[in-house]
Design an enzyme around this catalytic site. Structure first.
Site, PDB file in Angstrom:
ATOM      1  N   ASP A 166      36.703 -16.529  53.946  1.00  0.00           N
ATOM      2  CA  ASP A 166      37.933 -17.122  54.347  1.00  0.00           C
ATOM      3  C   ASP A 166      38.358 -17.935  53.091  1.00  0.00           C
ATOM      4  OD1 ASP A 166      40.311 -17.947  55.158  1.00  0.00           O
ATOM      5  OD2 ASP A 166      39.514 -18.468  57.237  1.00  0.00           O
ATOM      6  N   GLN A 167      39.302 -17.760  52.258  1.00  0.00           N
ATOM      7  CA  GLN A 167      39.850 -18.734  51.177  1.00  0.00           C
ATOM      8  C   GLN A 167      39.061 -18.760  50.025  1.00  0.00           C
ATOM      9  OE1 GLN A 167      42.527 -21.217  53.381  1.00  0.00           O
ATOM     10  NE2 GLN A 167      42.011 -22.825  51.879  1.00  0.00           N
ATOM     11  N   ASP A 221      39.870 -13.002  51.994  1.00  0.00           N
ATOM     12  CA  ASP A 221      41.378 -12.788  52.208  1.00  0.00           C
ATOM     13  C   ASP A 221      42.292 -13.308  51.519  1.00  0.00           C
ATOM     14  OD1 ASP A 221      40.827 -15.466  53.281  1.00  0.00           O
ATOM     15  OD2 ASP A 221      41.443 -15.197  55.283  1.00  0.00           O
ATOM     16  N   HIS A 222      42.002 -14.334  50.774  1.00  0.00           N
ATOM     17  CA  HIS A 222      42.817 -15.145  49.787  1.00  0.00           C
ATOM     18  C   HIS A 222      42.138 -16.159  49.125  1.00  0.00           C
ATOM     19  CE1 HIS A 222      43.268 -18.454  52.666  1.00  0.00           C
ATOM     20  NE2 HIS A 222      43.605 -17.315  53.567  1.00  0.00           N
ATOM     21  N   CYS A 227      45.863 -16.203  55.861  1.00  0.00           N
ATOM     22  CA  CYS A 227      44.822 -15.412  56.536  1.00  0.00           C
ATOM     23  C   CYS A 227      45.374 -14.365  57.431  1.00  0.00           C
ATOM     24  CB  CYS A 227      44.128 -16.619  57.592  1.00  0.00           C
ATOM     25  SG  CYS A 227      43.504 -18.043  56.949  1.00  0.00           S
ATOM     26  N   HIS A 278      40.888 -14.019  63.899  1.00  0.00           N
ATOM     27  CA  HIS A 278      42.070 -14.329  63.703  1.00  0.00           C
ATOM     28  C   HIS A 278      43.073 -13.269  64.305  1.00  0.00           C
ATOM     29  CE1 HIS A 278      44.226 -17.779  61.187  1.00  0.00           C
ATOM     30  NE2 HIS A 278      44.861 -17.591  62.497  1.00  0.00           N
TER      31      HIS A 278
END
Length: 487
Positions: A14-15, A300-301, A54, A108
């Site tokens: 995540d991130q 995701d990013h 997200c 999420h």
């Protein structure tokens, strides 16, 4: 289990930025296990998330659809949660084909315990409580194991803060370690009569940047790269906003940036160590599984981590929009291209995994299997990616971008700003070339590509063949926001 039904492990961070791999040439971040994974498969150098936050990014990953067809164009005005009524999802289609499907970590989804096709799940939702106050599996486990009066939040750093520091308690209590522990428990206790799909979904390196102490000190004791600060970034140098410990923009001191990056990089290296833990466990305890498993890694990013005086995500810039993507096949299939520079996106994950599993994908997917690219086949591939994000932290940051990983055009419609970057010469996006006469031909080509994308939507954001943001400032909302797209 038949040889034509391989197992699949999808590891998502995540991130995590796309440049934070030593295999990608990062000068500091050390990721030996991910580098090894990449050496056994294909690393996609120009991988992007079309909607860099997200919820919308995970919607494209889990459905194989573009953001326009998932109906989620960001986290902000006119959008909403990740629906749970798609007729086809990655985990759901695999389950329908006989796979045992399990998720560990961050989902999420909306509502929080929605299945999204997974037959079972163990969640770490980063402190988000269900409406009735029920805690996820990680927090319940933490309370059973802690043996003293302490919580996962006692480091004192908020969920979107730029502050970095070491984890405040034992390493095995960190959510990253828990996620891998529960993943190994699934592997040890699964149904061995069926192939499996396991999504190991780490909730880090998303802030708080609080890795175990040894991983924090790996980077706190050495120089970390200075942030990229473009010739256009003065627009984000806002001292009053920077004082907020959850600021999305603002110039921070060199000391604060170094500490933030030590924490962020430490989180990535800790994830890398847990991937090493997975591969060691498989080779020792389930060698037959290791011989018949696809392992994919992505995020995701990204996270700006101070680049251009920006923090977090939702931006079109490389730190936010570019993601790592590695696909490693079973040993018998490892004769593949080591690096691909084709522009790929999270929507390609679902068709890739279905292809690897021998499952026919739904005909209306926007994503495409990456396996032909891995084999080096000369196929007709998309020339670029179109990304966007609705206004989230500020109206200024509503954006659209188009890129092939070599050039990038950005439009910020609500502040009437255009940017153009040569990513081959300027990977840090330091020099905005949008007003350079010698680049006018390239600029107009890429600008025209965005116009074509928006004209095809008939969404009102073009007029007379040119870009046009609505004068009333209303958010762009997909017609598929509340209706499921099926082609």
């Amino acid at each position: 289990m038949p040889e034509d039904k391989p197992n699949v492990i999808l590891i998502t961070a995540d991130q995590m930025r796309g440049d934070c791999l030593s295999a990608d040439g990062h000068p500091v971040v050390d990721t030996p296990h991910l580098d090894h994974l990449a050496s056994n498969g294909t690393r996609f150098r120009c991988a992007y998330t079309a909607v860099p936050s997200c919820i919308p990014a995970r919607a494209t990953l889990m459905t194989g659809l573009s953001q326009w067809h998932t109906g989620v164009l960001g986290m902000g005005r006119g959008q909403g949660g990740f629906p749970n009524d798609f007729p086809h999802t990655l985990a759901g289609d695999l389950a329908d084909s006989g796979y045992q499907t399990h998720l560990v970590g961050k989902g999420h989804f909306n509502p929080q315990r929605a299945s999204m096709g997974f037959q079972s799940r163990e969640l770490d939702e980063s402190g988000r409580l269900r409406q009735n106050g029920q805690r996820d599996e990680y927090r319940q486990w933490f309370d059973r194991e802690k043996k003293r009066d302490i919580s996962p939040d006692d480091h004192g750093v908020d969920w979107n803060s730029w502050i970095g520091r070491p984890w405040h308690t034992e390493e095995h209590l960190h959510p990253t370690a828990w996620t891998m522990t529960r993943s190994l428990h699934f592997l040890a206790n699964r149904d061995f009569t069926r192939p499996f799909f396991l999504n190991i979904s780490f909730a880090r390196p998303h802030s708080p940047y609080v890795p175990p102490r040894s991983f924090f000190e790996m980077y706190d004791r050495q120089k970390t790269p200075k942030p990229y600060v473009g010739d256009w970034a003065h627009m984000h140098d806002r001292p009053n906003e920077a004082a907020n410990i959850n600021a999305w923009r603002g110039k921070q001191s060199a000391f604060r940036i170094r500490r933030a990056r030590a924490g962020y990089y430490g989180e990535i290296s800790f994830i890398d160590s847990q991937i090493g833990r997975l591969r060691n466990w498989l080779s020792r305890h389930q060698p037959e599984t290791a011989r018949n498993v696809w392992i994919l890694f992505t995020s995701d990013h990204g996270d700006m981590v101070g680049d251009h005086h920006l923090w977090r995500k939702t931006y079109a810039y490389e730190g936010s929009a570019r993601v790592p993507m590695i696909v490693s096949p079973p040993p018998r299939l490892r004769r593949c291209l080591p690096v691909s520079d084709k522009p790929v996106e999270l929507r390609d994950i679902m068709p890739t995994i279905l292809d690897a599993a021998g499952v026919e994908p739904p005909s209306y997917l926007d994503g495409r299997s990456l396996l032909p690219l891995m084999r080096g086949e000369q196929i007709d591939w998309r020339p670029y990616i179109h990304g966007e994000h609705s206004a989230c932290y500020s109206r200024e940051q509503e954006m659209h971008y188009v890129t092939d990983g070599k050039r990038k055009y950005i439009w910020l419609p609500l502040i009437d700003t255009e940017q153009f970057f040569d990513l081959e010469e300027d990977p840090g996006e330091l020099n905005d070339l949008s007003d350079q006469p010698e680049r006018a031909g390239e600029f107009n080509l890429w600008r025209g590509r965005l116009i074509q994308e928006l004209e095809a939507r008939e969404c009102g954001w073009t007029k007379d063949g040119d870009l046009h943001s609505p004068e009333d400032g209303q958010p762009l909302v997909s017609p598929w926001r509340n209706v499921r797209y099926t082609g």
